[in-house]
Scaffold this motif. Structure first.
Motif, PDB file in Angstrom:
ATOM      1  N   ASP A  91      36.435   3.854 -55.494  1.00  0.00           N
ATOM      2  CA  ASP A  91      35.993   3.042 -56.631  1.00  0.00           C
ATOM      3  C   ASP A  91      34.557   2.534 -56.487  1.00  0.00           C
ATOM      4  O   ASP A  91      34.025   1.923 -57.408  1.00  0.00           O
ATOM      5  N   LYS A  92      33.955   2.756 -55.358  1.00  0.00           N
ATOM      6  CA  LYS A  92      32.608   2.237 -55.107  1.00  0.00           C
ATOM      7  C   LYS A  92      31.928   3.102 -54.039  1.00  0.00           C
ATOM      8  O   LYS A  92      31.576   2.618 -52.963  1.00  0.00           O
ATOM      9  N   TRP A  94      29.071   4.363 -53.514  1.00  0.00           N
ATOM     10  CA  TRP A  94      27.752   4.051 -52.977  1.00  0.00           C
ATOM     11  C   TRP A  94      27.829   3.060 -51.826  1.00  0.00           C
ATOM     12  O   TRP A  94      26.969   3.038 -50.950  1.00  0.00           O
ATOM     13  N   GLU A  95      28.887   2.220 -51.784  1.00  0.00           N
ATOM     14  CA  GLU A  95      28.960   1.179 -50.764  1.00  0.00           C
ATOM     15  C   GLU A  95      29.158   1.744 -49.363  1.00  0.00           C
ATOM     16  O   GLU A  95      28.928   1.039 -48.373  1.00  0.00           O
ATOM     17  N   ASP A 146      22.869   5.563 -56.579  1.00  0.00           N
ATOM     18  CA  ASP A 146      23.982   5.825 -55.674  1.00  0.00           C
ATOM     19  C   ASP A 146      23.607   6.891 -54.645  1.00  0.00           C
ATOM     20  O   ASP A 146      23.782   6.706 -53.436  1.00  0.00           O
ATOM     21  N   ASN A 335      29.334  -9.751 -58.445  1.00  0.00           N
ATOM     22  CA  ASN A 335      30.288  -8.669 -58.205  1.00  0.00           C
ATOM     23  C   ASN A 335      30.016  -8.078 -56.824  1.00  0.00           C
ATOM     24  O   ASN A 335      29.076  -8.473 -56.130  1.00  0.00           O
ATOM     25  N   ASN A 336      30.852  -7.128 -56.426  1.00  0.00           N
ATOM     26  CA  ASN A 336      30.735  -6.573 -55.076  1.00  0.00           C
ATOM     27  C   ASN A 336      29.375  -5.941 -54.835  1.00  0.00           C
ATOM     28  O   ASN A 336      28.829  -6.021 -53.731  1.00  0.00           O
ATOM     29  N   ASN A 337      28.804  -5.308 -55.858  1.00  0.00           N
ATOM     30  CA  ASN A 337      27.479  -4.710 -55.698  1.00  0.00           C
ATOM     31  C   ASN A 337      26.449  -5.771 -55.363  1.00  0.00           C
ATOM     32  O   ASN A 337      25.645  -5.632 -54.439  1.00  0.00           O
ATOM     33  N   GLU A 402      31.956  -6.493 -48.526  1.00  0.00           N
ATOM     34  CA  GLU A 402      30.560  -6.705 -48.898  1.00  0.00           C
ATOM     35  C   GLU A 402      29.985  -7.952 -48.238  1.00  0.00           C
ATOM     36  O   GLU A 402      28.836  -7.962 -47.776  1.00  0.00           O
ATOM     37  N   GLY A 461      27.902   4.054 -61.075  1.00  0.00           N
ATOM     38  CA  GLY A 461      28.037   3.451 -59.757  1.00  0.00           C
ATOM     39  C   GLY A 461      27.691   1.984 -59.742  1.00  0.00           C
ATOM     40  O   GLY A 461      28.537   1.123 -59.850  1.00  0.00           O
ATOM     41  N   ILE A 462      26.424   1.642 -59.611  1.00  0.00           N
ATOM     42  CA  ILE A 462      26.011   0.253 -59.483  1.00  0.00           C
ATOM     43  C   ILE A 462      25.916  -0.386 -60.850  1.00  0.00           C
ATOM     44  O   ILE A 462      25.333   0.168 -61.762  1.00  0.00           O
TER      45      ILE A 462
END
Length: 482
Positions: A91-92, A94-95, A146, A335-337, A402, A461-462
């Motif tokens: 779900d993320k 790029w992280e 990303d 948010n997480n980003n 994060e 992504g972000i």
């Protein structure tokens, strides 16, 4: 007087007793890499003859603190488990790049190899069949930013001489693969150039050109130029910078860095949301350009570095001089980003301090203050869980991968105070294999008109603060109707 290196004349039993009485928190000594003990404390006393001795476990060294948060960070990583995919965050995606960057920095500055296998496997696994970080599971909904972050992670591996794997792609070639695919997306059909935020036309945000995508490619180009000495990377670094300052994204007079600009009006306006990492990515690129160039060009880059450093300090080191993404932290809407942004920026500031020595003292002072506050936020659940709002100097109830990544990165950023060695190049110890044509076999990665199936229509992504209303509506229609 201190007993250094964790040594005590009374051995491990005293240490165990002391530690059992201390709350599980990170009490950071920002001035020392090592754990140390102190005399003359009321915490505990022992008697030797007529002399009363008192001892206290004062603090964790920076390395120990980073070890604590890295361990907590890796609790969220499942790519090393049976049946899981190395480096994958469905779900993320790029992280995974900031996670592996944090592991690279942790290994580089502490020498701890605990996580090197997970790091090496995951960083390679997500590279895609063409070696450009466009893996088939994610490539249909990636943004340029990303992909760029994974390229920066690979570049970091090359610059820290992290060993290339015996099979697969070299770290340097993976960074080159990202560069080669991204410059083919340089869009001159609007705004005179620039990268769009998203790669594919059906994505929300395709109608935007933003700072993190263009600043990220600028940074990657500058780092490749310094590492390889190849003219093409220097040419593109200058080209991206010149376009950025001609656009609403970057001002070379006020040193404001906007988040985005809109293709629909030919980049006449800006989305001026303020985020640390937009400033940090341009700053990092400028620092590399300063370090690599000389003469009048070097003077130009020093002006840019100083301008961006000072504006970053003014804009984001606020309460108590502690770094803060103030667009979301006070309102508790990050948010997480966005939680990752100041961790990334902390690393980029620390590397700027090394590459541009005249900035070292001022940057380290800011990073030390922020790291101490970040450590004070790590009292959650009595196990080193860290929060978001470091300026509170207590745990704020937030928790997640994060949060742990960002705190780990501000800790390792402070270790440049003990290791001022600049990242290596191909002529100063770098041994990652170069492949200037990396990624060229990936014909779909560079086009923005490839036919996409319904199953490919996924979110970007972000998440950026500014969106194009029409594309949001289109994406909602696709999701609800598809």
């Amino acid at each position: 007087m201190h007993f250094l290196g964790g040594w005590s004349p009374f051995g491990g039993a005293v240490a165990a007793l002391l530690l059992s009485s201390v709350a599980r928190a990170i009490d950071l000594d920002i001035t020392d890499e090592r754990t140390w003990w102190s005399l003359d404390s009321p915490f505990m006393s022992l008697t030797r003859g007529n002399e009363k001795l008192t001892f206290e476990f004062i603090t964790e060294s920076i390395k120990d603190a980073a070890s604590t948060t890295t361990y907590a960070m890796m609790k969220y990583y499942y790519g090393n488990e049976t049946g899981q995919i190395p480096g994958a965050f469905p779900d993320k995606w790029w992280e995974g790049a900031p996670l592996f960057m944090a592991l690279l920095e942790y290994w580089h500055f502490t020498g701890d190899t605990t996580y090197n296998d997970e790091l090496s496997v995951g960083l390679q696994w997500q590279s895609g069949t063409d070696g450009d970080y466009m893996p088939s599971n994610y490539s249909s909904y990636l943004g340029n930013d990303d992909q760029m972050f994974w390229g920066l992670a690979a570049m970091t591996a090359a610059e820290y001489s992290f060993p290339d794997r015996s099979t697969g792609f070299s770290w340097l070639s993976l960074a080159q693969g990202v560069f080669n695919t991204q410059i083919k997306r340089w869009d001159t059909t609007s705004c005179g150039g620039g990268l769009r935020w998203q790669i594919w036309p059906y994505q929300s945000g395709y109608g935007m050109k933003n700072s993190i995508s263009n600043g990220g490619l600028f940074q990657l180009s500058a780092r490749l130029a310094r590492y390889t000495g190849d003219e093409i990377y220097l040419k593109w670094a200058n080209k991206i910078w010149d376009w950025s300052v001609s656009s609403p994204l970057l001002s070379n007079s006020t040193w404001n860095v906007a988040d985005s600009t809109n293709v629909e009006n030919n980049c006449a306006t800006q989305g001026n949301a303020q985020w640390t990492y937009n400033y940090g990515t341009y700053l990092m690129g400028a620092a590399y350009m300063y370090n690599y160039t000389n003469g009048t060009t070097q003077s130009q880059w020093l002006t840019a570095v100083n301008g961006l450093v000072n504006t970053t300090f003014t804009n984001f080191f606020l309460t108590g001089g502690i770094i803060e993404d103030y667009y979301c932290e006070p309102a508790e809407t990050c948010n997480n980003n966005e939680i990752l942004f100041k961790g990334l920026t902390s690393t980029w500031l620390s590397m700027t301090a090394v590459l541009v020595p005249s900035t070292f003292d001022s940057i380290i002072a800011k990073l030390q203050t922020s790291a101490q506050a970040a450590a004070a936020s790590c009292t959650g659940h009595s196990n080193g869980t860290c929060g978001v709002r470091w300026y509170k100097s207590v745990w704020d109830g937030w928790m997640g991968m994060e949060e742990q990544i960002s705190v780990t990165k501000v800790f390792t950023a402070n270790l440049v105070n003990f290791n001022k060695t600049a990242p290596v190049t191909s002529t100063t110890g770098g041994n990652s294999t170069s492949n200037p044509t990396a990624g060229e076999s990936d014909t779909t990665a560079s086009t923005q008109t490839t036919t996409i199936t319904t199953a490919d229509k996924a979110g970007a992504g972000i998440v950026t603060a500014v969106f194009v209303t029409g594309w949001i509506g289109l994406m909602a229609f696709m999701i609800l109707g598809g």
